[in-house]
Design a protein around this motif. Sequence first.
Motif, mmCIF file in Angstrom:
data_model
loop_
_atom_site.group_PDB
_atom_site.id
_atom_site.type_symbol
_atom_site.label_atom_id
_atom_site.label_comp_id
_atom_site.label_asym_id
_atom_site.label_seq_id
_atom_site.Cartn_x
_atom_site.Cartn_y
_atom_site.Cartn_z
ATOM 1 N N THR A 143 2.203 -1.193 3.268
ATOM 2 C CA THR A 143 2.985 0.029 2.850
ATOM 3 C C THR A 143 4.058 0.007 1.741
ATOM 4 O O THR A 143 4.976 -0.732 1.944
ATOM 5 C CB THR A 143 3.758 0.593 4.049
ATOM 6 O OG1 THR A 143 2.932 0.651 5.132
ATOM 7 C CG2 THR A 143 4.279 1.957 3.789
ATOM 8 N N SER A 164 -3.629 -1.297 -2.848
ATOM 9 C CA SER A 164 -3.915 0.052 -2.364
ATOM 10 C C SER A 164 -3.735 0.137 -0.856
ATOM 11 O O SER A 164 -3.765 -0.870 -0.146
ATOM 12 C CB SER A 164 -5.344 0.456 -2.744
ATOM 13 O OG SER A 164 -6.295 -0.373 -2.106
ATOM 14 N N PHE A 165 -3.540 1.364 -0.380
ATOM 15 C CA PHE A 165 -3.394 1.608 1.047
ATOM 16 C C PHE A 165 -4.764 1.675 1.696
ATOM 17 O O PHE A 165 -5.665 2.354 1.209
ATOM 18 C CB PHE A 165 -2.648 2.923 1.260
ATOM 19 C CG PHE A 165 -2.522 3.328 2.701
ATOM 20 C CD1 PHE A 165 -1.684 2.649 3.563
ATOM 21 C CD2 PHE A 165 -3.235 4.414 3.188
ATOM 22 C CE1 PHE A 165 -1.561 3.025 4.889
ATOM 23 C CE2 PHE A 165 -3.121 4.807 4.510
ATOM 24 C CZ PHE A 165 -2.286 4.120 5.366
ATOM 25 N N CYS A 196 0.806 -1.214 0.000
ATOM 26 C CA CYS A 196 0.000 0.000 0.000
ATOM 27 C C CYS A 196 0.831 1.252 0.000
ATOM 28 O O CYS A 196 1.967 1.232 -0.323
ATOM 29 C CB CYS A 196 -1.006 -0.020 1.123
ATOM 30 S SG CYS A 196 -0.330 0.417 2.666
ATOM 31 N N PHE A 197 0.458 2.301 0.125
ATOM 32 C CA PHE A 197 0.599 3.577 0.744
ATOM 33 C C PHE A 197 1.243 4.735 0.038
ATOM 34 O O PHE A 197 0.519 5.498 -0.527
ATOM 35 C CB PHE A 197 1.117 3.372 2.162
ATOM 36 C CG PHE A 197 1.982 4.432 2.660
ATOM 37 C CD1 PHE A 197 3.280 4.158 3.015
ATOM 38 C CD2 PHE A 197 1.512 5.704 2.769
ATOM 39 C CE1 PHE A 197 4.075 5.149 3.513
ATOM 40 C CE2 PHE A 197 2.305 6.692 3.262
ATOM 41 C CZ PHE A 197 3.588 6.402 3.633
ATOM 42 N N GLN A 234 1.674 6.974 10.014
ATOM 43 C CA GLN A 234 0.550 6.241 9.456
ATOM 44 C C GLN A 234 0.100 5.098 10.337
ATOM 45 O O GLN A 234 0.857 4.577 11.146
ATOM 46 C CB GLN A 234 0.917 5.696 8.069
ATOM 47 C CG GLN A 234 2.022 4.654 8.113
ATOM 48 C CD GLN A 234 1.758 3.490 7.190
ATOM 49 O OE1 GLN A 234 0.988 3.593 6.267
ATOM 50 N NE2 GLN A 234 2.409 2.388 7.433
ATOM 51 N N SER A 285 -1.954 1.535 9.473
ATOM 52 C CA SER A 285 -2.408 0.742 8.340
ATOM 53 C C SER A 285 -3.120 -0.514 8.816
ATOM 54 O O SER A 285 -2.665 -1.179 9.741
ATOM 55 C CB SER A 285 -1.212 0.337 7.461
ATOM 56 O OG SER A 285 -1.621 -0.545 6.440
#
Length: 225
Positions: free
Chosen positions: A62, A166-167, A5-6, A56, A58
């Motif tokens: 990441t 995706s994040f 993600c991220f 962040q 999550s």
Amino acid sequence: MVFFCFLLFAMLTAVAAIPQDLSGKMFIFPQPTNTAQVMLTTSIQNFSAFTVCPLQISVEYTPFSLWPHLQFSMKSVFSKSLAADVMDFYIRGNNVEVAGQGYKLNTWQSICTTWDSASGLVQLWLDGKPSSRKFISSGSNISGPIVIVLGQDQDSFGGGFDAAQSFVGMMSDVYMWDYVLSPCEIQRYMDERNFPTGNVLNWGALEFVTMGRVLIENKQSLYCK
């Protein structure tokens, strides 16, 4: 199962945006999607070094990418609990890994990454804890045009987004510098006290455009009066 993600650095068409002070705010990416993203702009288009720091939390996972020159991917492999955490660094086709930093899901964590072209060394700081410095690429700068995208991993120029990469989570206090911060400066960023203002990205004056389902809300505090 591997989740990506991220944070993504993409070479895209520049986006006009008015600087906004996001102090005390956070971006929320509430679900897997191939559309939700935050596009950031910066006037600095040439890097001989950098430090990038987001705070962040999550629920998935990441990476970073200054496409096509630079890509970072942290891969958290787990079933019901986190079994391993590895940060993969890719610069100009070269790759190194940093493991065992203790990345956690559903927890606010500061993640700082540094690199400079003179030495070619890259280093990860997770909650102020440094990894070993590893060689990856040296001798030339990273140059633009550069736009930074939060929330998506691009598999092609400005696109190729995949909901599975995706994040999903919350993100705040995103800063970037065109030089390597000292260990004390990184520690001060983590402690949110008297650290240098990012000259590439500044959370207190961020130029950005949101697309898709991205929310901006007050950052949650666990300390009640």
